[in-house]
Design a protein around this motif. Structure first.
Motif: not given
Length: 297
Positions: A247, A253, A257
């Motif tokens: 990420s 996000e 997630n």
């Protein structure tokens, strides 16, 4: 108690640690025979975990994975003992970050990050080798041992090449007071959660699984990118680490997630070579609360 602990360390652990690797692995083979064949250390737990996690495997395949797992576990035990005296040169030779540029670009930009990983292959050497190969100030979140003597010995061993260990209880305060540091913090993402009502629930290895929310919480709170560390065993006593961005913009996000992404990456590696994960721990001792609305599955 101090005398007994010191005697155990200086008369048994340290002499074993000083042995050359070829002798250590002979000791590992003996330990395997005793731990698996004689004592049957947690074999019921391992057998049930494997059966539940890998339902598509035949009994023969599961037994082979179990056998190979205990061999690997004994190698990790002696390698962990070696950590007390292993040299910097040996660490760099035996645990190699294959693509440090993935994380170093964040350091070049002055951006702190989080590193997510599991108890897969040799996680101990992953930590102690990190500061020598990566640009960030390396941190690792850990749970202190109840035995204070050996807790201090482990702290000293893990930090001797620059890594700083911080207990989970102290990490929030550390981030609040050390924003000026460019850090990379290692989190283990596969421990059983302390409180099943305060974790993220998902499906992992074919089972309802609670995952601690720490990595995602800190990533979103401080907008720290999350890197997944994939550890590969090259051969006995030699490993490599491949880094992947899980990420880059955590605040963008959806809820959960980041946990889903890192959990799937770990699951993918375990399914590929299950013998290298730590099957002896009681990962699924908690059940999903009936009113839980988090997660999927």
């Amino acid at each position: 108690m101090y005398i007994l602990n010191a005697a155990l360390y200086y008369l048994i652990i340290l002499p074993i640690s000083l042995l050359p690797f070829r002798i250590l692995y002979l000791f590992s083979d003996f330990l395997f025979f005793w731990l698996y064949r004689v004592a049957g250390y947690r074999t019921k737990v391992v057998s049930q975990n494997l059966k539940n996690a890998l339902p598509d495997k035949t009994p023969e395949e599961l037994k082979k994975i179990e056998f190979e797992f205990y061999h690997h576990l004994c190698d990790v035990i002696v390698e962990s003992l070696k950590s007390f005296t292993i040299s910097s040169e040996q660490v760099l030779k035996r645990m190699i970050y294959t693509n440090p540029e993935v994380i170093n670009r964040f350091s070049d930009a002055g951006q702190s990050v989080l590193i997510a990983g599991g108890h897969y292959n040799n996680w101990e050497w992953t930590a102690i080798s990190s500061q020598q190969q990566l640009k960030h100030k390396m941190l690792a979140v850990y749970t202190p041992l109840s035995n204070k003597y050996f807790d201090q010995k482990m702290l000293s061993t893990r930090s001797k090449y620059g890594l700083r260990l911080i207990s989970f209880k102290e990490i929030t305060n550390f981030y609040a007071t050390h924003q000026h540091l460019c850090t990379a913090t290692i989190f283990g993402i596969d421990q059983s959660p302390r409180n099943p009502n305060k974790c993220y629930w998902t499906t992992f290895l074919n089972q309802d699984t609670g995952v601690q929310f720490g990595v995602e919480k800190f990533a979103r709170d401080y907008n720290y990118p999350v890197i997944f560390a994939r550890i590969t065993k090259i051969k006995r006593g030699y490993y490599s680490i491949h880094l992947a961005v899980a990420s880059e913009h955590p605040r963008e996000e959806p809820h959960g997630n980041i946990i889903e992404t890192t959990t799937r990456l770990l699951e993918e590696q375990i399914l590929e070579k299950p013998q290298f994960w730590l099957w002896t721990h009681r990962r699924w001792k908690h059940k999903r609360p009936i009113d839980s609305k988090q997660g999927h599955g």
